[in-house]
Design a protein around this motif. Structure first.
Motif, short mmCIF file in Angstrom:
data_model
loop_
_atom_site.label_atom_id
_atom_site.label_comp_id
_atom_site.label_asym_id
_atom_site.label_seq_id
_atom_site.Cartn_x
_atom_site.Cartn_y
_atom_site.Cartn_z
N ASP A 57 0.89 -1.17 0.00
CA ASP A 57 0.00 0.00 0.00
C ASP A 57 0.93 1.22 0.00
N SER A 58 1.33 1.65 -1.20
CA SER A 58 2.35 2.72 -1.27
C SER A 58 1.82 4.04 -0.75
N GLY A 59 0.50 4.27 -0.86
CA GLY A 59 -0.07 5.52 -0.35
C GLY A 59 0.21 5.66 1.15
N TYR A 97 3.49 7.42 1.85
CA TYR A 97 3.42 8.88 1.70
C TYR A 97 2.63 9.50 2.85
N ARG A 98 1.55 8.82 3.24
CA ARG A 98 0.75 9.31 4.36
C ARG A 98 1.60 9.31 5.64
N ALA A 99 2.39 8.25 5.82
CA ALA A 99 3.21 8.14 7.03
C ALA A 99 4.25 9.27 7.11
N ALA A 119 -0.09 13.85 2.53
CA ALA A 119 0.64 12.91 1.66
C ALA A 119 0.77 13.49 0.26
N SER A 120 -0.33 14.02 -0.25
CA SER A 120 -0.34 14.56 -1.60
C SER A 120 0.58 15.78 -1.70
N ALA A 121 0.64 16.57 -0.62
CA ALA A 121 1.50 17.77 -0.63
C ALA A 121 2.98 17.39 -0.66
N ILE A 122 3.37 16.39 0.13
CA ILE A 122 4.80 16.05 0.20
C ILE A 122 5.25 15.13 -0.96
N ALA A 123 4.24 14.49 -1.60
CA ALA A 123 4.55 13.55 -2.70
C ALA A 123 5.07 14.26 -3.94
N VAL A 124 4.96 15.60 -3.97
CA VAL A 124 5.43 16.33 -5.16
C VAL A 124 6.96 16.48 -5.16
N VAL A 130 11.61 13.16 -1.78
CA VAL A 130 10.72 12.28 -1.00
C VAL A 130 10.49 10.99 -1.77
N ARG A 131 10.23 11.12 -3.08
CA ARG A 131 9.94 9.94 -3.90
C ARG A 131 11.17 9.04 -4.00
N THR A 132 12.35 9.66 -4.11
CA THR A 132 13.58 8.86 -4.17
C THR A 132 13.80 8.12 -2.86
N GLY A 151 -0.99 1.96 -5.93
CA GLY A 151 -0.49 3.33 -5.85
C GLY A 151 -0.85 4.21 -7.02
N ARG A 152 0.08 5.13 -7.33
CA ARG A 152 -0.13 6.07 -8.42
C ARG A 152 0.88 5.85 -9.55
N ASP A 153 2.07 5.38 -9.16
CA ASP A 153 3.16 5.25 -10.13
C ASP A 153 3.80 3.87 -10.07
N MET A 154 3.01 2.88 -9.65
CA MET A 154 3.57 1.53 -9.51
C MET A 154 3.97 0.97 -10.88
N GLY A 155 3.09 1.14 -11.87
CA GLY A 155 3.37 0.58 -13.20
C GLY A 155 4.30 1.45 -14.03
N ALA A 214 -9.29 18.34 -6.20
CA ALA A 214 -8.04 19.09 -5.99
C ALA A 214 -6.86 18.14 -5.97
N ARG A 215 -7.05 16.98 -5.29
CA ARG A 215 -5.96 16.00 -5.16
C ARG A 215 -5.64 15.39 -6.53
N ASP A 216 -6.69 15.07 -7.30
CA ASP A 216 -6.49 14.51 -8.66
C ASP A 216 -5.64 15.46 -9.49
N ARG A 238 -3.62 17.87 -8.52
CA ARG A 238 -2.24 17.97 -8.05
C ARG A 238 -1.45 16.72 -8.43
N ASP A 239 -2.07 15.54 -8.26
CA ASP A 239 -1.37 14.29 -8.57
C ASP A 239 -1.07 14.15 -10.06
N ALA A 240 -2.00 14.67 -10.90
CA ALA A 240 -1.81 14.53 -12.36
C ALA A 240 -0.88 15.61 -12.91
N ALA A 241 -0.81 16.75 -12.22
CA ALA A 241 -0.06 17.89 -12.77
C ALA A 241 1.39 17.93 -12.33
N ARG A 242 1.75 17.16 -11.29
CA ARG A 242 3.12 17.29 -10.78
C ARG A 242 4.11 16.76 -11.82
N THR A 243 5.34 17.29 -11.74
CA THR A 243 6.31 16.93 -12.77
C THR A 243 6.94 15.56 -12.53
O1 C5P Z 1 -3.55 6.13 -2.09
P1 C5P Z 1 -3.60 7.16 -1.00
O2 C5P Z 1 -4.87 7.96 -0.99
O3 C5P Z 1 -3.30 6.58 0.34
O4 C5P Z 1 -2.40 8.18 -1.34
C1 C5P Z 1 -2.28 9.41 -0.70
C2 C5P Z 1 -1.47 10.38 -1.55
O5 C5P Z 1 -0.10 9.91 -1.64
C3 C5P Z 1 -1.92 10.52 -3.00
O6 C5P Z 1 -2.90 11.52 -3.17
C4 C5P Z 1 -0.64 10.84 -3.75
O7 C5P Z 1 -0.40 12.22 -3.74
C5 C5P Z 1 0.43 10.18 -2.92
N1 C5P Z 1 0.92 8.94 -3.54
C6 C5P Z 1 1.86 9.04 -4.54
N2 C5P Z 1 2.39 7.91 -5.09
C7 C5P Z 1 1.96 6.71 -4.70
C8 C5P Z 1 0.97 6.58 -3.70
C9 C5P Z 1 0.45 7.72 -3.14
O8 C5P Z 1 2.24 10.13 -4.92
N3 C5P Z 1 2.50 5.62 -5.24
#
Ligand code: C5P
Length: 226
Positions: A36-38, A41-43, A103-108, A112-114, A133-137, A183-185, A187-192
């Motif tokens: 559960d990769s989200g 990021y939440r943690a 999570a969404s704020a710091i995931a940009v 953090v991703r590295t 997750g969002r970028d698993m594939g 808003a979250r969609d 941000r998640d779709a627009a980040r570089t």
């Molecule tokens: O899936 P979940 O709602 O728990 O993810 C929370 C946030 O963590 C997402 O909105 C996204 O910004 C970030 N996330 C991510 N990459 C992932 C999983 C989550 O950027 N693989």
């Protein structure tokens, strides 16, 4: 088994697309591990908040991602997996919309991703892994044998989330949830770095109006065509 031959099924998609539930059920049916990769990021977002750090400070967030200790503990009684953040069981706190927004704020931040990259790759263990997750594939397991992208309309996703949170006794409104999801969609779709998008070789499944069992069956067919 060499790690790169262990089968991986990636399940990506926007929040509320049902990924969490579907991934857990599919992993159970296959007898595979679950990432559960989200939750990672939440943690990190949660740990940063607890430490009183500024969530918009890229360096501080990178350090936080590098130093936060995150453990998943399987319950002995078959209940839900607990998430331990720096020795504290933060499972309940991590579920809130506040944690999702953090999570969404710091995931940009690329740092953090590295910092979370190797940790996520480490979940690939025999007999197989379902990675949610969002970028698993696209980024973490581009070589995964099976890739799915789940979608559903924003309205349907807000309704599902509303029901989930209400069932847990949390006080939320449908309109506020819809606004947060949109808003979250965005941000998640627009980040570089690692923007939310289906991998080219992923099968997209629109789950609007489909019951959980139907989606589980559709995803299982990707792994085990009948
Ligand atoms: O899936 P979940 O709602 O728990 O993810 C929370 C946030 O963590 C997402 O909105 C996204 O910004 C970030 N996330 C991510 N990459 C992932 C999983 C989550 O950027 N693989």
């Amino acid at each position: 088994m060499p790690t790169d031959t262990i089968p991986v099924l990636t399940i990506d998609g926007p929040s509320g697309s049902g990924k969490g539930t579907i991934s857990r059920l599919v992993a159970e049916r296959l007898g595979w591990h679950l990432l559960d990769s989200g939750a990672l990021y939440r943690a990190v977002g949660y740990a940063a908040g607890e430490a009183g750090l500024d969530l918009s400070d890229a360096d501080a967030m990178t350090r936080c991602a590098e130093t936060t200790k995150i453990r998943f503990r399987d319950p002995k009684d078959g209940g839900e997996t607990r998430v331990i953040v720096n020795s504290h069981d933060a499972t309940d706190e991590l579920r809130t919309e506040t944690a999702g927004a953090a999570a969404s704020a710091i995931a940009v931040f690329p740092g953090v991703r590295t910092a979370l990259f190797d940790k996520q790759r480490g979940f690939r263990r025999a007999p197989g892994l379902v990675a949610d997750g969002r970028d698993m594939g696209t980024v973490i397991f581009p070589d995964a044998r099976f890739k799915v992208f789940l979608t559903a309309s924003a309205e349907e996703r807000a309704k599902r989330r509303y029901k989930q949170l209400k069932d847990k006794g949390l006080n939320v409104t449908l309109a506020a949830l819809l606004r947060e999801i949109q808003a979250r969609d965005e941000r998640d779709a627009a980040r570089t770095v690692a923007p939310l998008r289906p991998a080219e070789d992923a099968l997209t499944i629109d789950t609007t109006g489909i019951a959980v069992a139907g989606v589980v069956d559709a995803v299982l067919l990707v792994v085990r065509p009948s």
